[in-house]
Design a protein around this motif. Sequence first.
Motif, short mmCIF file in Angstrom:
data_model
loop_
_atom_site.label_atom_id
_atom_site.label_comp_id
_atom_site.label_asym_id
_atom_site.label_seq_id
_atom_site.Cartn_x
_atom_site.Cartn_y
_atom_site.Cartn_z
N GLU A 224 -6.92 67.89 -87.59
CA GLU A 224 -8.37 67.28 -86.74
C GLU A 224 -8.02 66.80 -84.86
N SER A 226 -5.63 67.89 -83.68
CA SER A 226 -5.46 68.86 -82.64
C SER A 226 -5.26 70.17 -81.55
N GLN A 227 -6.87 70.14 -81.43
CA GLN A 227 -7.57 70.43 -79.97
C GLN A 227 -7.95 69.06 -79.32
N GLU A 228 -7.58 68.24 -79.65
CA GLU A 228 -7.75 67.39 -78.26
C GLU A 228 -7.42 68.02 -77.27
N LYS A 229 -7.82 67.20 -76.23
CA LYS A 229 -7.26 67.05 -74.92
C LYS A 229 -5.17 65.95 -74.54
N PRO A 231 -3.42 65.55 -77.59
CA PRO A 231 -3.68 65.07 -79.55
C PRO A 231 -1.91 64.48 -79.09
#
Length: 557
Positions: A224, A226-229, A231
Amino acid sequence: MKNNPLKSERTRLILTLELAVVLPAAALVILGALHLHSIERDRGVEAAIQRDFNQVLVISEKQFNHRAYELADDAKADFPSAENACGPSLDRVLAAHPYLAHVFFFDPDHGLIFRSQGYRANDSAFQMEADDLHKIIDGWTKVEYDGWTHEIGEAQSKGMPYMFFMNSAPRGGKQFMAQPVAVFLQTTKMGKQAIAGLAFDADYFHDKFLPETLNGIMAHTLAESSQEKNPPVMMIHTYSDWTPLVASAGWDDGEPEVERHLEGAMRGLTLAIKLRGTTLKAIGDRFVRTSFLTLGALSLVLAGGLVLTHRNVAKEMALARLKSDFVSNVSHELRTPLSLIRLYAETLEMGRVNSQEKVQEYYQIIRKESERLTALINNILDFSRIEAGRKEYDFRDTDLGELVRATLDSYRYQIEQNGFTFEEKIARDVPHMKVDREAMARSLLNLVNNALKYSQDARYIGVNLYRDNGSVKLEVIDHGIGIAHGEQSKIFEKFYRVGDPLVHNTKGSGLGLSLVKHIVTAHGGDVLVDSSPGQGSKFTIELPVGNAEQAGNVAVM
Ligand code: ADP
């Protein structure tokens, strides 16, 4: 002392405002600031993320162990029973499970059988590893048999089927590789305990087991985020050396935020986690900074709202005061002409006045006073129509010069009788215009009437009507008391009267100029004032030529 109801009303409003708005708003802002301060002091945001990280590490440790146990279980299932344990049977286990490097079997009666993976017989580093481990196991089983059987037995009764230790497999020079070794018990027919064991292949462990399991964890447990700025990223190192044995994609050189010393099959290794490209401290600082900024902006908006509310309340209060002044002013203005009319009518009725001149004078007074009454009542009626939105204008084609002249004619006598010099200049080139005659005449009369009322010794009234480019201007000039600059914008507001004692002594409703403004605006024009205290005033009604065509026939304001 008299209790002023408006004053107490004002106090009540201000108190309500303070209690209902200012105090809660201030409390909110202060609480917000304190809360943020405590978050900042306790490094709350960082602590919260650290707790999350710890959980991720615990889950990951379980997954590593689970996988290692599965592999060990697979191999253990193929292990020969204690009676059948021999070199070839152990070789078969190795052949069936290429991820194993060595297996061994020890019972006190027959000694140690130690076998290594056949397909790596030519690898010298592997041979060295096999020799070393063989020696270690040989030594330990001789010395530690009792201790181990006891320890493993205890672990097994707690549901842990293996005792793991981490071997350092030599790889030439000072290099070593981590190699998990699992030890378990086999029972012989005689009821004796044999010690069996298996060592994972160190290359397999490093090149396959660790990266594959880590990737699995990244793909599932941390999918979940992994898409963050920034991660989360993880790596594994040994207790003593910080160089990553294996790291997830995106691991950078920054220091780990949270670490966990692993147990079980991973004993001797440390799992570390951090955020890619940033630190928890930076995130905490940024959170607190933006929160403080938001709180500051919110406080500004609140303060702005408060100022606006306060100004509105003050305005309403001022209007209420003006209204109450208005009522007393108007009553006064009504009463004076009425009592004069009654007084002179009664005198005439009684027939006591002998001279015809006096009679004539009394009639004139009665007429003038009734005219004043009519003017006042007309103003009030007009005003109430405007307030109710019912005021309608009847625009007709009009000779403005004629209208001004006729309006002034009926007033001239009164002006001159009051000792005023009266000058009237009406230009000839004033075009016909569409105006509401009655309303225009009333505007002019209101202005002239004000000039009369607010002049003292310098008694002069001038009225000019002329064309000025695209507009027609109607000026009413006096040399009276004038109006202070600060008041000039307010005098056009309804009920407003200047607080000067000179004005106070003169009767008035405070409606005249607001009506003039309304009427002129409805004609598409504007009314301006040019005045200085003690010098006199000039009021100018400015009407655009061709005004009323746009305004239409009837304007409802
Ligand atoms: P009123 O004359 O009934 O008080 P107006 O709306 O006609 O109300 O005028 C508002 C205020 O403007 C007056 O109370 C007075 O203070 C000021 N004012 C109006 N005309 C003049 C003038 N010609 N000279 C000085 N002050 C004036």
